[in-house]
Design an enzyme around this catalytic site. Structure first.
Site, PDB file in Angstrom:
ATOM      1  CG  HIS A 202      -4.597  -0.909  -0.399  1.00  0.00           C
ATOM      2  ND1 HIS A 202      -4.162  -1.011   0.979  1.00  0.00           N
ATOM      3  CD2 HIS A 202      -5.001  -2.396  -0.773  1.00  0.00           C
ATOM      4  CE1 HIS A 202      -4.237  -2.128   1.503  1.00  0.00           C
ATOM      5  NE2 HIS A 202      -5.010  -2.880   0.447  1.00  0.00           N
TER       6      HIS A 202
ATOM      7  CB  SER B 160      -0.980  -0.199   1.442  1.00  0.00           C
ATOM      8  OG  SER B 160      -1.911   0.801   1.016  1.00  0.00           O
TER       9      SER B 160
ATOM     10  CG  ASP C 276      -5.580  -5.766   2.981  1.00  0.00           C
ATOM     11  OD1 ASP C 276      -6.091  -7.046   3.321  1.00  0.00           O
ATOM     12  OD2 ASP C 276      -5.500  -5.232   1.831  1.00  0.00           O
TER      13      ASP C 276
END
Lengths: 201, 274
Positions: free
Chosen positions: A46, A19, A139
């Protein structure tokens, strides 16, 4: 179905999740991957919907391997880099092919790295290599742990080298991965881990 | 996921639901179906697969919940605005030539995209001679669609989508805010007919000039996708249009030869050779 038997002879696969701060790492790692890498490389990062084209063209320009869009139900091909599309979760069918899913966000994310890693753990087991990079979100940690529990090889970016160390730290709090690696060493590590796995027959 | 769900257990459950209730999930794409059922087990706190199976087999009222949880109902108004822009500019001028416009929105879930279509038809002065058949497998989601009441918190995003889709009116004119909910203008519903329809088992029920089915086919395997494409082909007039989700394609289907894509980027096909 005799899923257990099939996985032994399946194609190998490399999955990279990241990310915030992961793009810089990808720009270091992807150009160094060998052109004859015997596995596909799947990127789950992301980002905002609509930014697909930008990321793809940036990575295409720099990566040593071709970068391609994911078509649902397509079988990932060795030596190709695939980017998970924005606004869909990326899964793998029991036969190893791509599946897309536009269901609820997981960890505020779609694609969610956990979702893809968990699915890869089920479909690819010990034939999968998972890498978790810089990020400001938890995540990916659980999914990478799942991959390890299914026999996969796990690599976490050394938090000391991460622009945002939250994501790799979450993984390290949860379990001990096979490797903790600096970006400069990752391409070599991926290549040698792929070589260690027996080629599909 | 805390509980492991094996492929064999998944087969067992699919068999139960098929034989007891006639819903056929056998040709759903496996990975996603597995996730939905694993999620259902977590959310509804089943401690084992046996317990879920017992519930399905012994409580017929639970079926609606099962269908609601297994089908994916994530949607938004003017989802992928460029798709709607293409509909407005490339499809509507053709629809405008018909005295009665029949549109089928298959797999409409909670209806956000159906109202998006109704808004665009209204702005193009076509709504009064259109009928939109909005269908879904999930009666719970259709109930939400029929009510047309959505979280007010979503309206900012929908308003942005609407403008990106080429909308030129005040989007807030299409709903009334009540507390934290937004009720869609009832005038938009007048030309919408809601009904349950199962793409896996039900047949064609009319002929249409436009069929919209977005982010539904990704949940089906190749066999079921082909069935649905043939169903759509049977339900589409000559020169009619089919609109799919951004990652879906008609290209690999058995009906592909009879269609051409009208826009290189948006997933809209037209029946007939180019």
């Amino acid at each position: 179905m005799a899923q257990g038997e099939k996985i032994e002879t399946r194609q190998r696969i490399v999955l990279i999740g990241g990310s915030a701060g992961s793009l810089a790492v990808l720009l270091v790692v992807l150009p160094l991957l060998p052109r004859d890498l015997a596995a596909p490389v799947i990127l789950v990062t992301h980002r905002h919907s609509g930014s697909d084209v930008l990321l793809e063209s940036l990575l295409s320009a720099r990566a040593s391997l071709p970068v391609r869009d994911i078509e649902e139900k397509e079988m990932p091909q060795p030596g190709v880099i695939y980017i998970a599309p924005a606004d869909y979760h990326l899964l793998f069918e029991p036969d190893g092919s791509f599946a897309l899913d536009s269901s609820e966000k997981v960890n505020y994310s779609r694609p969610s790295i956990d979702v893809t890693f968990e699915s890869a753990a089920r479909a690819y087991g010990a034939r999968a290599i998972g890498i978790l990079l810089s990020g400001a979100n938890a995540d990916g940690a659980q999914g990478l742990y799942d991959m390890q529990q299914h026999g996969g090889t796990t690599i976490v970016q050394d938090p000391a080298t991460a622009e945002v160390d939250y994501m790799p730290r979450c993984a390290l709090q949860l379990f001990s991965p096979a490797h903790i690696a600096r970006p400069a060493d990752m391409a070599q590590l991926i290549s040698s881990e792929v070589s260690k796995m027996q080629a599909p027959n | 996921m805390q509980l492991e769900l094996t492929e064999e257990q998944l087969d067992t459950l699919i068999g139960d639901v098929q034989s007891l209730y006639g819903y056929d999930f056998g040709d759903y794409a496996r990975a996603s179906l597995h996730r939905r059922i694993a999620r259902l087990m977590t959310v509804d706190r089943f401690v084992s697969f046996a317990e879920l199976r017992y519930k399905i087999n012994s409580d017929k009222d639970y079926l609606a919940r099962f269908i609601d949880m297994v089908s994916v109902n994530v949607t938004e108004m003017f989802r992928d605005p460029a798709f709607y822009r293409a509909l407005r500019s490339q499809v509507f001028p053709v629809l405008a030539t018909y005295p009665l416009i029949r549109i089928w929105h298959a797999g409409c879930a909670s209806g956000e995209e159906v109202y998006s279509m109704a808004i665009m038809l209204k702005e193009s002065k076509l709504l009064d001679r259109s009928i939109i058949y909005a269908t879904d497998i999930n009666p719970t989601a259709l109930g939400v669609a029929r009510a047309g009441i959505y979280p007010l918190s979503q309206m900012q995003k929908y308003s942005e989508n609407y403008m990106a889709a080429g909308g030129s009116e005040e989007f807030s004119g299409y709903y009334t805010a009540q507390y934290d909910m937004a009720k869609i203008d009832g005038a938009l519903s007048k030309r919408i007919v809601y009904s349950t329809h199962n793409l896996a088992t039900d047949s064609s029920f009319n002929e249409f000039q436009l069929i919209i089915c977005r982010n539904v086919l990704i949940y089906f395997n190749q066999v079921l996708q082909d069935r649905v494409f043939r169903l759509f082909d049977d339900s589409l007039e000559g020169l009619g249009f089919i609109g799919l989700g951004s990652k879906e394609s008609l290209r690999f289907s058995t009906v592909a030869e009879s269609y051409h894509q009208i826009n290189a980027k948006e997933k809209i096909w037209r029946k007939g050779r180019k």
